[in-house]
Structures are given as C-alpha cells and as structure tokens.
Design an enzyme around this catalytic site. Structure first.
Site, short mmCIF file in Angstrom:
data_model
loop_
_atom_site.label_atom_id
_atom_site.label_comp_id
_atom_site.label_asym_id
_atom_site.label_seq_id
_atom_site.Cartn_x
_atom_site.Cartn_y
_atom_site.Cartn_z
N GLY A 142 0.81 -1.21 0.00
CA GLY A 142 0.00 0.00 0.00
C GLY A 142 0.84 1.26 0.00
N ALA A 143 1.84 1.29 0.89
CA ALA A 143 2.69 2.47 0.99
C ALA A 143 3.88 2.13 1.88
CB ALA A 143 1.90 3.65 1.59
N HIS A 174 4.11 6.64 11.27
CA HIS A 174 5.42 5.99 11.26
C HIS A 174 6.57 6.98 11.42
CE1 HIS A 174 4.81 1.79 10.56
NE2 HIS A 174 4.14 1.94 9.44
N HIS A 185 -1.52 6.55 8.36
CA HIS A 185 -0.74 5.40 8.82
C HIS A 185 0.75 5.67 8.59
CE1 HIS A 185 -0.03 0.84 8.97
NE2 HIS A 185 1.10 1.31 8.47
N GLU A 186 1.10 6.08 7.37
CA GLU A 186 2.51 6.33 7.06
C GLU A 186 3.04 7.52 7.85
OE1 GLU A 186 3.85 3.94 5.51
OE2 GLU A 186 1.90 3.09 4.98
N GLU A 229 6.85 4.10 4.63
CA GLU A 229 7.03 5.28 5.44
C GLU A 229 8.41 5.92 5.35
OE1 GLU A 229 7.93 1.70 8.25
OE2 GLU A 229 6.56 2.15 6.62
N ASN A 230 9.05 5.93 4.20
CA ASN A 230 10.36 6.57 4.08
C ASN A 230 10.27 8.02 4.56
OD1 ASN A 230 10.99 4.19 2.45
ND2 ASN A 230 9.89 5.25 0.81
N GLU A 251 4.28 -1.11 13.23
CA GLU A 251 3.11 -1.38 12.39
C GLU A 251 1.79 -1.37 13.17
OE1 GLU A 251 3.17 -0.96 9.45
OE2 GLU A 251 5.22 -1.37 8.80
#
Length: 866
Positions: free
Chosen positions: A282-283, A320, A316-317, A285-286, A339
């Site tokens: 989905g994605a 993170h 969500h990201e 988190e960089n 997570e």
C-alpha cells in the site's frame, strides 16, 4: 543465494561489534533510459540485467579492532572494494550477497563501487516504462531488506546512521530522496544529510514525474514556527486524475493532529509523497519521501470508502514518522512497535482530524476481519513475534502484526485511558529519539503514566496468540427482567478485556441501544451487575463500541432477532459489529453459508456505510465461492446476481451505492441474460439511469465477459486500444488470462511459473485472471503442477514473486483433492524453506476451513423433495 537470508543471531553479533557514523551513496541512473544502439540488457552483454552504478562510502567503528564482519550487497557485479585505503579483490570477498571484511580497525572507511540491477519485481530500485508515452520512472522499495540491492550497507534496523545521497539522472528528470535536494551545475542531484535512520527507510525516486507542492505551517505555544514543504507526485499519464489538493488536506490535518498528541515536532524536514507504478504494497514510510501505490489515484468514479482508505494510509505512514522512523525496533521481532501503532493511529487520526469520522466502523468491519483470519491460522503468532531471519520477517507483515496489534492498542487505550496512553508515547519518543527499542522500553513508559501492571497486560495480549470469543449469558425473572447478565469468555488463553455490553430493543421499526455498561472481563465468566433489572432486550451486543479484540457470539434470542431484523439496527458501528460477528460464525462453520448470503440479500441494500457494504459484497462472494455446498453454488450464484441487479436498479441514480452494486453485479454475473446486460452496458445498447460506465467500470465488466467466453481476444485488444495506459495494460493482461481455454491457461501458467519476463504487477494481474471460480475443471490439471513447481519458484525467484505465486496459485478451488495433495507435500517436504512451508500450511488451513463450512452448508439443505 548464500548469505542472502540474514539471521537474527548474525544481526545481533554485528550490532555488538559495529557503530555506523554515516553513509555517502552516489547513484548514477542515466542507464535507466535507452541509449541509441544499447543492447537489450543495457549492460554490455546480451540478456544481462540492466544495471546502474552505485558507489557507497561507509564510515563505521569496530568495538574489537582486528575482528571480521560483512557488509550486505546484492548486485550482479562489484567493480572495486577498499577498506581503510587498501584495495580488496571483489572476486575473493564478494559472494553475490555479502562482502567479507577482515581485520577491522577501530575506525573504518569502506568504499564499494558496484553495478546494481534495476528491479522489475518492486524490490530495490524498480524501473518502469510507461506504455502510454515511453517515459521511464524509478523508485525504491526496501522493507525489510532490499536497500542492499541498491547500495552496500549493514542491512538491519538497529545500525542507524545519517545518509547523504547523490543521484546522477538523465537530462530532464527530477530526483527526490529523504532530504531536500537540488540539481547542481554538474547535473548531479545532491540531497541534505538525513537524521540517523535505518537502511530500509532510505529512498530515491527519479523520473519525469508530475509534481505539485504546498506548505504546512504550525506555530507552537512557545512561538516557534515550523514550516514543512509538502510535495506530491505521480506519473505524467496520471496527472489529469491526480487530486493532490485532497492529499495535501489530509496531510495537513494529520500533521496538526500528531503535533497536538505527540508533543514532538515532525523531525525530517520536508514531506514528499510519491504515487508510483507497480508497487507491491500500500505504501512505505520513508521519512521525507513516502511512497504509495498509484492505484490511490483514481482514474474513474470510486466510493467514499476508497477516499477513506487513502486517507487512512496517508495517516498510517505519517504515524510511522514517530513510531518506526524516529524510534525504531531493534529487530523484526518487535515489528509491532511500528506497524501496530501506525495501523491504530491511522484510524485514530482519521476519526479525530478528517471528514472520515466513521473510521472505527471500517476498522471493526474490515481491518479486524484480516486479524481474525490470521489469528486462527496454524501459523498464528504473538503480536511480539519470534523472527529468526529475514524470510520470517517478510511473512510477518500480516494481519496479526498490523490489525490485531492495532486492535490490542485500541483495547490498551480503553484499559489505561487515552491521556495515559498519549503521555506514555510522548515520553517514549523523547527518551529514544533516533534510537532503537524493544518491548520493555514502551511498556515502562506506559506503566509510569498509567499506574497499571503493563507486564501482566503484555503477557496476555502481546506475548500469546489466538482470539477469544465473548458471549452473553442471561437469566430473566417472571417479569422479563434481567436477573443476571454475564460475559462468558472462551479460548486457549483467557485475557483481561475492557468491554462495553449493549442492550438493544425495538422502538417502532428500529433497533436501538437502551442500556450499556462497561466492565473489565477477567476469566471464564464475568457478571455485569449494572445491567441487572433491565427489561428483556431484543439482542445483546458484547463488545459494543468495539473496545476489545474478540469474536462476538450471540445468545439464541439475539441471533434470532438479527436474522429477522438486522437492517433495523440504527447505529452504524453496532450494525457493522453484528455483520462481522455473523461472518465469523460463517467462517467457523456455525452458520450455513446460504444463511449468510440470505442476510446479505435481505439487509445489505439498507446498509448506509459504503465501506461496510463493499465488505459485505466481498464476504458474500467468498461465501458463495468457498463456503457454500457445491450442490448449492449455482442456485446461490443465481440469487446473488438477481439480488445485486435488483439493488443496482433500485439504488439512487449516480450514487456511490449504485456504483458498489454495479461492481458486485459484474463479479457475480453468470447467466446469459446477466452477461448480455453487461455487454449492453459496454456497447451502449443498455442503460441504467445514473450509472456512468467509465473506463475502470468497463474493465470490471469485461473480466466476467472474458471469463465466460463472451469477450474474445479481439474485443479485449479493442478495449486496450481505448485505454492504452499502464492501468489498461494490467486490466488487459488479467482479462486475457481469465478466458476459458486450456491454451490460455497453459500460456498464463508458463508466463508466471516458468518465466521471469513479467513485471511484478503483470504477475499479479495474470494470477488474478488465471484463477476463476467458474473454471474449476479447467484449472484441475494445475494442482499437481503447483506442488511440483513451488520449491523451484521459491528458490529461483525473489521472495515477493515467490509469495505471489505460492499464495496466488494454491489450488483452493479443487477442494478435498487439493487438501490431500497439500498434506502430502507438507509431510514429504519437511526440509523445504520454513517461509514456503508456512505459506502452504496457511493455504491448506484456509481450504480445510472452507471444506468444513461446505459441510455445514450442505447439512442445512432441505431434504430432497421438500
């Protein structure tokens, strides 16, 4: 490849030896585009992988001078290696996955010059060629350990360091990384040095992306002003569909929310969000350069559930950035530390900061279903898992680590209180900023702020596996008043649950809550004295408000009420919880699949929450395909198609409910009349008022037409000509593989199993088209081929493609024959890779559950002749 699967023990030993002071990484990706006369591989040798130059300088210290270690790198070729100025022979020190380093000094400088391969599987530096305009796009994806496919590094989360990236890109391209960057006069993109971060969250994005910008500004109570440059990008071919304003809106709302709750300003400078092609997840988190799958840019009309899902992923990201990027787990055992928190915080922030205020309803109905499934598999594990190596880590990005962990955190908030939870988080960030942590580090902060025994809570919730069932047990007096209501808990491990118990009654045509009490459930049976004396309810909902993680069960009276009046429950969250409970009964073979289908047919049309409705559609189709008795499938399919068409025609013209029913009708259409209607909607000879059959909906209708042999290769080619894009190509490949032909299936199988020519996205599309529930006989010959091939596939392909093939092609439609074959393989192949065995074991368990449900459904069939 030897050494590719890093073990926890190796990582621990290396962390005890090394401290990393910094990385300087220079990538030259000009080879990404074709030069005149370039060969097929782009690397000087016919058929060789297309490569790019990667030069890495690592500065690190060794606790024991004279010791040996290794640096990770997966690359076709290493050109040069030097350690502390001494050249090492690549042929002697590089084995394809590791570079051996001997006789370390107290302070070391390592330089590695390599030719690394572009990826077509979404692992490492992925190269995508847009079929629409021929443009090339690059992006990286590393978690858990694919940064070593792009540059030499110590690939484990606890060896954090600052990174300085440089990218030499083709003329006309833009490049992005974690830090802010600019292009120098020499054409090289140079990026600001990062804070200390782990290798797996570094990132590079490069290409002729469409890029939009905005600015987030926050003034804190002390007068400090924080400005965060915002960016959002996508392929040029998607720019006309890109609603970056909405992405920026949710981003700003999220940053405000987390700044208010966390009391720790966003620590990574700018905030770019890249929507990239052929993305596996989905994605990711960089920090400063978050990557998303580009399907979150909607080419056609979608429901609000799709926008809600995107907002949830954005948040969500963002969570993170604190849980995972600022503070990172030592090893993948504690993956939940990032997570689970991000999954919880995504919904928490979405409800608290955005227009999607019903996010907990979606969480209860959708995310927790993922958790319940995972927690009942033979591979279930505690939220805090035992991760022996990287293959284990890859498979533990699952429903337990994400959705169960998030559910447990929701229970934790109810247990310790929201204020104590947030204050504990603040202390955790401040103590461990830019460092690594384990379970106890967080628990100690929460124990301080809550005064609760977090060790006992952790033992019950984080260090044991399995899901409890909670059911009401009620006695009444002669006046139909409750004399006692208790909550009965079942399961291998009995846990403490903070729950609300709701009583519902009929008021006119509605079912409404008239009494509720919160209670700490502990042990096998817990009385709820506050509800004694209440009038007899129409139904009782244990875990009202969805405070805990459990399977809800009903007493007979409640179940009878819901069978007759489920649609009358007025509260959307309570209704979603009832649907979820009924679905769990179906999965557990306690309710016949035909009964669940009947509930959907009678009550789904009254469902106001679009996300719940779309989940019901998915569950109804699963019930039909996997849980219904084979003798009833045709009848069940007919009923679902008739019901879907009825609701489609009755839905408000142009509404999102109409769109949802249209998609569902397409997925269950089977009769000649159904297929003729789909064909008419495509060619314009049929019309449903308000239904806009846009390009995405056209492909949705074409797949069932292709699967039934109505749309042939020429029709699909004509549709691709209408939509000659990357998205259109994926749809076209899926529809081609769906056709009911032995030759088609042979070709699809060969393309996925016997060849590695397809990219990850086209592997996924081919598998999706290949497996059609109405083609069981046609697919039967591939069951034995599957068990013959999977070990070779696992050995020869990347882990992502291996997972796609092993999970996607498991012959679950072959019923008991596939169950027996899986058991034979598991019995005979005890030496197979543990991660591969886990995937087969999980698929076998899903199939066994389906067969039990089919037996339950068959037992519910009326006697012959009745």
């Amino acid at each position: 490849m030897p050494g590719e699967n890093l073990s926890r023990d190796e990582a621990r030993e290396r962390a005890e030896l090394l401290s990393v002071d910094g990385y300087e990484v220079a990538l030259d990706v000009r080879s990404a585009i074709d030069a005149p006369g370039a060969d097929a591989g782009g690397d000087g040798e016919k058929g060789a992988p297309r490569t790019f130059r990667s030069v890495t300088t690592i500065r690190f210290r060794a606790a024991r001078p004279g010791a040996a270690t290794f640096v990770d790198l997966i690359a076709p070729r290493v050109t040069a290696v030097s350690l502390n100025g001494t050249a090492l022979d690549p042929a002697e020190v590089f084995d394809g996955a590791r570079i051996a380093l001997a006789d370390l000094a107290a302070e070391n400088v390592l330089v590695v010059d390599a030719q690394c391969a572009y990826s077509r599987t979404g692992e490492g530096l992925h190269r995508f060629v847009d079929p629409e305009d021929g443009e090339v796009y690059l992006y990286t994806q590393y978690e858990p350990a694919d940064a070593r496919r792009v540059f030499a590094n110590f690939e484990q989360p606890d060896l954090k360091a600052p990174f300085h990236f440089e990218v030499t890109a083709p003329e006309g391209w833009t490049a992005w990384s974690n830090g802010a960057g600019e292009r120098g006069a020499d054409g090289v993109w140079r990026f600001a040095k990062t804070q200390p971060i782990s290798t797996y969250i570094t990132a590079v994005v490069a290409g002729p992306y469409h890029y939009e910008t905005d600015l987030y500004t926050r003034t804190f109570d002390d007068g400090t002003v924080l400005e965060i440059p915002l960016g959002a990008m996508c392929r040029k071919g998607l720019a006309r569909h890109f609603d970056a304003d909405d992405v920026f809106l949710v981003t700003k709302q999220g940053l405000d929310f987390f700044h208010d709750r966390f009391d720790f300003p966003y620590p990574f400078g700018k905030y770019d969000q890249a929507f990239v092609p052929e993305y596996n997840i989905g994605a990711m988190e960089n920090p400063g350069c978050v990557t998303f799958r580009e399907e979150f840019i909607f080419r056609g009309k979608v429901t609000q559930a799709a926008y809600e899902r995107r907002a949830n992923v954005v948040l969500h990201e963002m969570a993170h950035m604190w849980f995972g990027d600022l503070v990172t787990m030592v090893w993948w055992d504690d993956l939940w530390l990032k997570e689970s928190f991000a999954d919880f915080m995504g919904s928490y922030a979405m409800v608290g900061a955005t227009r999607f205020t019903n996010g907990w309803t979606t969480f209860a109905n959708n995310r927790k279903a993922w958790a319940y499934r995972a927690d009942q598999l033979p591979s279930t594990h505690p939220v805090t898992a035992d991760i022996r190596d990287l293959e284990d880590a890859k498979l533990n990005f699952d429903g337990i680590t994400y959705a169960k962990g998030a559910s447990v955190l929701k229970q934790l908030v109810a247990y310790v209180g929201e204020d104590a939870f947030l204050e504990g988080s603040r202390r955790y960030f401040k103590r461990h900023a830019y460092g690594n942590t384990r379970l106890d580090d967080l628990l100690s902060a929460l124990a301080e702020t809550s005064g609760r025994d977090m060790a006992a809570w952790s033992r019950s919730w984080l260090q044991t596996s399995g899901v409890n069932s909670l059911a009401p047990q009620i006695t009444y007096d002669s006046g139909d008043r409750i004399t006692e209501l208790s909550v009965v808990q079942d399961g291998e491990t009995l846990r403490p649950h903070r729950v609300a118990v709701g009583l519902y009654r009929r008021e006119g045509t509605e079912l409404v809550r008239y009494a509720s009490a919160e209670v700490d459930v502990d042990g096998a049976r817990t009385a709820v004295p506050e509800l004694a004396g209440s009038e007899r309810p129409a139904f009782v909902l244990v875990n009202d408000e969805d405070l805990t993680y459990c399977k809800i069960r009903f007493d007979e009276g409640s179940l009878s009420t819901l069978r007759a009046h489920l649609g009358d429950v007025t509260d959307p969250l309570a209704r979603a919880l009832c649907w979820s409970a009924l679905w769990n009964l179906t999965r557990d073979a306690l309710m016949p699949a035909r009964d669940f289908v009947d509930l959907v047919l009678r009550f789904a049309g009254r469902e106001s929450d679009i996300g719940v409705l779309q989940m019901l559609h998915a569950w109804a189709r699963t019930a039909l395909v996997h849980y219904a008795a084979p003798q009833w499938r045709a009848e069940g399919g007919r009923l679902l198609a008739e019901g879907a068409l009825r609701e489609l025609r009755q839905a408000e013209p142009g509404s999102e409910h109409q769109l949802a029913w249209a998609r569902f009708f397409g997925s269950v259409a089977d009769s000649a009349a159904d297929l003729q209607l789909l064909k008419g909607l495509l060619d314009g000879t049929a019309k449903i008022d308000g239904l806009d059959v846009d390009q995405e909906l056209r492909w949705s209708f074409l797949e069932p037409l292709a699967a039934h042999g109505v749309a042939d290769e020429a029709a699909l080619a004509a549709e691709l000509a209408r939509d000659d894009t990357a998205s259109g190509t994926r749809h076209h490949v899926r529809c081609l593989a769906a056709r009911p032909s032995a030759a088609v299936k042979d070709q699809a199988w060969a393309q996925v199993v016997e060849s590695d020519e397809l990219s990850n996205a086209l592997v996924e599309a081919t598998i999706s088209g290949f497996v059609q529930s109405g083609q069981r006989e046609l697919l039967a010959p591939y069951a034995p081929k599957y068990f013959e091939a999977i070990e070779r596939v696992w050995r020869e392909r990347t882990i992502q493609i291996g997972m796609d093939v092993v999970s996607g092609l498991f012959p679950s439609l072959q019923g008991d024959a596939a169950r027996v074959a899986a058991e034979e393989w598991l019995g005979a192949r005890g030496d197979a890779a543990p991660a591969l065995r886990r995937l087969v074991l999980e698929a076998h368990d899903d199939l066994s559950r389906a067969l039990s449900a089919q037996r339950c459904d068959a037992a519910a069939a009326p006697p012959e002749g009745a």
